[in-house]
Design an enzyme around this catalytic site. Structure first.
Site, PDB file in Angstrom:
ATOM      1  N   HIS A   1     -15.846   1.587  -3.978  1.00  0.00           N
ATOM      2  CA  HIS A   1     -14.416   1.483  -3.713  1.00  0.00           C
ATOM      3  C   HIS A   1     -14.067   0.229  -2.919  1.00  0.00           C
ATOM      4  O   HIS A   1     -12.895  -0.104  -2.775  1.00  0.00           O
ATOM      5  CB  HIS A   1     -13.954   2.735  -2.953  1.00  0.00           C
ATOM      6  CG  HIS A   1     -12.485   2.964  -3.007  1.00  0.00           C
ATOM      7  ND1 HIS A   1     -11.803   3.114  -4.198  1.00  0.00           N
ATOM      8  CD2 HIS A   1     -11.552   3.063  -2.026  1.00  0.00           C
ATOM      9  CE1 HIS A   1     -10.519   3.308  -3.943  1.00  0.00           C
ATOM     10  NE2 HIS A   1     -10.346   3.267  -2.631  1.00  0.00           N
TER      11      HIS A   1
ATOM     12  N   TYR B   1       0.843  -1.202   0.000  1.00  0.00           N
ATOM     13  CA  TYR B   1       0.000   0.000   0.000  1.00  0.00           C
ATOM     14  C   TYR B   1       0.876   1.249   0.000  1.00  0.00           C
ATOM     15  O   TYR B   1       0.947   1.975  -0.976  1.00  0.00           O
ATOM     16  CB  TYR B   1      -0.958  -0.012   1.189  1.00  0.00           C
ATOM     17  CG  TYR B   1      -1.965   1.109   1.146  1.00  0.00           C
ATOM     18  CD1 TYR B   1      -3.077   1.021   0.322  1.00  0.00           C
ATOM     19  CD2 TYR B   1      -1.796   2.257   1.912  1.00  0.00           C
ATOM     20  CE1 TYR B   1      -4.001   2.059   0.257  1.00  0.00           C
ATOM     21  CE2 TYR B   1      -2.720   3.291   1.863  1.00  0.00           C
ATOM     22  CZ  TYR B   1      -3.809   3.197   1.030  1.00  0.00           C
ATOM     23  OH  TYR B   1      -4.710   4.223   0.976  1.00  0.00           O
TER      24      TYR B   1
ATOM     25  N   SER C   1      -6.496   0.861  -4.482  1.00  0.00           N
ATOM     26  CA  SER C   1      -6.590   2.291  -4.218  1.00  0.00           C
ATOM     27  C   SER C   1      -5.208   2.923  -4.367  1.00  0.00           C
ATOM     28  O   SER C   1      -4.631   2.889  -5.448  1.00  0.00           O
ATOM     29  CB  SER C   1      -7.187   2.532  -2.827  1.00  0.00           C
ATOM     30  OG  SER C   1      -7.575   3.861  -2.655  1.00  0.00           O
TER      31      SER C   1
ATOM     32  N   ASP D   1     -17.765   3.659  -7.963  1.00  0.00           N
ATOM     33  CA  ASP D   1     -16.663   4.099  -7.119  1.00  0.00           C
ATOM     34  C   ASP D   1     -16.571   5.618  -7.193  1.00  0.00           C
ATOM     35  O   ASP D   1     -16.105   6.172  -8.187  1.00  0.00           O
ATOM     36  CB  ASP D   1     -15.352   3.457  -7.570  1.00  0.00           C
ATOM     37  CG  ASP D   1     -14.211   3.723  -6.592  1.00  0.00           C
ATOM     38  OD1 ASP D   1     -14.366   4.600  -5.722  1.00  0.00           O
ATOM     39  OD2 ASP D   1     -13.167   3.064  -6.712  1.00  0.00           O
TER      40      ASP D   1
END
Length: 717
Positions: free
Chosen positions: A688, A490, A570, A653
């Site tokens: 999302h 991430y 993301s 999203d």
């Protein structure tokens, strides 16, 4: 919102729309649209794909053809259906959320196994029989409507709860009378990133909302001009009282809380995703009192913890990048405002000093501070007296993550859950007075934890930085370079990746896969310095850390390039997109999900403006150059052989608008110089990620694992 012809008019060209499709890949129409940044022209050939799929027939047709191509490929994978069946089997066990108390009752979420949404249960006490309070599975046939959030009145009479439709960040808030289960007529709309804060009398609550967007622009327009209102139960939203608004500061966002004693309203102001806050407070005993400024700049974090009367406690990184606890006596502030007409430099007292570990959260339970920290990305919890004296550490059974520890200063017990990569969630009741943990229940999953192992290693990144990584797999694997390996990351927004249990990861390991999680800079594993080392002009550090993790796994014979996949969602989708365009030869497959792929225009849609704290902005020349250098969309180069790639996004999203993934998929498909598949999977009636029904989660995971089985050459037993 720009329609397709308007976009063309901006480019000054006349282009006839057509969507060509070869037998292999549905190639996408390119247009000669350019934007100029600081004298440099940047080509944006797929600008038209930014249009909302619900509003544009051309984009809807593109989505249809891409999905047909993608599912045509996936349906030919023989292992897809067995994988889906095994995922369904593994998923089918009772799942419990961590219990919590509110208004004198005990609550918990539960899923019987394959229910699309978790059900909210209530108990009058820990010995009483649970009863269903809210079952969102009754709200829609396909399970795409979920509970978005809850807020309980202190007197235990009311529950405010939000409804999330199709994964959107927009929430509709309703009110229930808990004892009878009656749903009141109250309905509040145009709320996101906000939860109500009840007044102690239970007659109403404070909340933040945005202006109603223009019809048709709900899922793309920037979220600005939020304001704080007070809603009285039984009245319409149109009658709500405006409490706080700064029209001169349209980018200010707000969260609200009411102190446990009911005396003060706390308004925390933010302008982005960084933990940098202004704070206002209002004396609720004085109906005419205006909110007073307490923290007057956005230089540091000030997360409100609780209060002893006029003394407020905050978690802050002021002169403490790993965090500490301070107290502020508001009487001194209000006195100076009264005498001099201005707020002073806030005097504070240190309560709990900065520790070697990163402080993540602080709550007050049983009149004690419960401090959650991370040591090399692993959970630590310590209990302190109000004086700041360490009372005890909470003991955990293994290396893993703990969640929970919620309550009030009058509570004497709390609950938490603990899990790791190879240990399913176990729920405990914790006695705040004795420090004893009592196991309440443990998830019963169809696997033997003793067949698997997890460990932590440390590797060196490009610039010499030491980076931790967790590696999990079946016991007894051979380090011969032939293991299919999934590397996840991430690296952003001060968010840490901690070891917790996942059915999808278990399924991957069960198939013989190695699962690795790299704790990259930009995350929250080591405090604010670690976070800042992966933001703005330093963002390349995050990609370097991830690439170094992949190289370490190969060098240490866990895997090899053709057996190595990378995955992220993301900001992690950006991570995968950037790494695959920078080092396409290093990976055997790529799974970027709901990613931020156009780094020059992300701040022009919905919540994107908040992310400039981490990314910077193309409106700044130095940051523009850095963004352009790694923006996945802009760095797709013709003639390059990119790894097999399955991009994922969803039509609803409104966090990271799907245009990011649409444009990136079109660009990589156009640039691809070899036969490796470049696919995009576009989910319908989903957002999302939050609120996605179990059925859709399993189908998507089955497609991901089937894609990896096919592209990495995984042999299943």
């Amino acid at each position: 919102m720009n329609s397709f012809p308007t976009v063309l008019a901006l480019s000054g060209l006349l282009v006839t729309f057509s969507l060509t499709a070869s037998a292999e890949v549905p190639m996408t129409q390119r247009i000669d649209h350019f934007d100029e940044y600081f004298g440099q022209k940047v080509h944006d050939p797929y600008r038209w794909l930014e249009d909302d799929v619900r509003e544009s027939e051309q984009v809807a047709e593109w989505v249809k053809k891409q999905n047909e191509h993608t599912f045509g490929y996936l349906e030919k994978i023989a292992e897809r259906e067995p994988i889906r069946k095994r995922l369904t089997e593994l998923w089918n066990f009772e799942k419990f959320g961590t219990p919590f108390t509110a208004g004198g009752r005990l609550y918990f979420y539960k899923n019987d196994g394959l229910q699309n949404q978790y059900v909210l249960y209530v108990q009058d006490d820990s010995e009483a029989e649970p009863r269903v309070l809210i079952d969102p599975n009754e709200w829609s046939e396909d399970g795409t409507v979920a509970i978005g959030g809850t807020a309980f009145s202190d007197d235990g009479r009311y529950l405010a709860y939000s409804i999330q439709d199709a994964g959107s960040d927009w929430r509709t808030w309703k009110v229930m009378e808990i004892e009878s289960g009656k749903i009141l007529d109250d309905e509040l709309n145009w709320i996101k990133f906000n939860s109500p804060a009840w007044t102690p009398d239970g007659r109403g609550f404070f909340y933040g909302r945005f202006p109603e967007p223009v019809e048709g622009a709900e899922f793309q327009n920037l979220n600005v001009n939020q304001a704080i209102y007070y809603h009285r139960i039984g009245e319409s939203q149109a009658e709500d009282v405006l409490v706080f608004h700064r029209p001169d500061q349209p980018e200010w966002g707000y969260s609200t809380s009411v102190t446990e004693d009911g005396r003060y309203l706390i308004i925390t102001v933010h302008v982005g995703t960084d933990d940098r806050y202004r704070v206002f407070y209002k004396d609720l005993d004085d109906s005419l009192a205006m909110p007073l400024p307490l923290i007057r700049n956005f230089e540091n974090e000030y997360s409100f913890i609780g209060n002893d009367g006029p003394v407020f406690f905050f978690k802050t990184d002021l002169d403490a990048p790993r965090g500490r606890v301070i107290s502020i006596d508001t009487r001194k502030v209000s006195k100076q405002i009264e005498e001099e007409g201005v707020a002073p430099e806030v005097p504070y007292t240190e309560v709990i000093p900065e520790q070697p570990e990163a402080m993540r959260d602080v709550t007050i339970i049983a009149n004690l501070f419960v401090v959650e920290s991370l040591k090399d990305a692993k959970t630590q919890v310590a209990v302190y007296r109000k004086s700041g004296e360490l009372l005890r550490n909470v003991e955990f059974p293994a290396i893993g993550s703990a969640f929970g520890f919620r309550g009030k200063s009058t509570d004497t017990e709390t609950y938490y859950s603990f899990s790791s990569y190879v240990l399913p969630p176990t729920i405990y009741k914790y006695d705040m007075l004795t420090g004893e943990s009592e196991q309440i229940r443990q998830a019963s999953v169809d696997f033997n934890p003793h067949d698997y192992e997890a460990k932590q290693v440390f590797y060196t990144s490009k610039d010499g930085t030491r980076v931790p990584m967790f590696i999990s797999h079946k016991k007894g694997i051979k380090l011969d370079g032939n293991n299919p390996t999934l590397l996840y990351g991430y690296g952003g927004f001060n968010i840490p990746l901690t070891p917790s249990f996942s059915i999808s990861r278990l399924a991957w390991m069960e198939m013989g896969g190695v699962y690795a999680v790299a704790n990259l800079r930009g995350g929250g594993e080591y405090g604010e310095k670690w976070h800042k080392a992966g933001t703005k002009l330093n963002k390349q550090n995050v990609f370097d850390d991830f690439i170094a993790a992949a190289e370490w796994l190969i060098e240490n014979k866990y895997t090899q390039t053709k057996k190595l996949a990378i995955q992220g969602g993301s900001n992690g989708g950006l991570l995968v997109g950037a790494c695959m365009t920078q080092r396409p030869e290093l990976f055997g497959a790529c799974l970027p999900a709901v990613g931020v792929m156009d780094m020059l225009r992300f701040h022009k849609f919905t919540a994107g403006r908040y992310w400039t704290d981490d990314y910077g902005s193309s409106d700044n020349e130095d940051e523009f150059k850095a963004l352009l250098a790694y923006s996945p969309y802009h760095n797709a180069k013709e003639g390059v052989c990119y790894p097999p790639t399955l991009i994922s996004t969803a039509d609803t999203d409104d966090r990271v608008v799907p245009g990011h993934s649409f444009k990136f998929a079109a660009a990589i498909q156009h640039a691809q110089s070899c036969d490796n598949p470049i696919l995009i999977r576009i989910e319908t009636k989903a957002g999302h990620g939050a609120g996605k029904p179990t059925s859709k989660i399993i189908e998507e995971l089955a497609d991901h694992w089937a894609f990896l089985v096919q592209t990495l050459g995984v042999e299943l037993d």
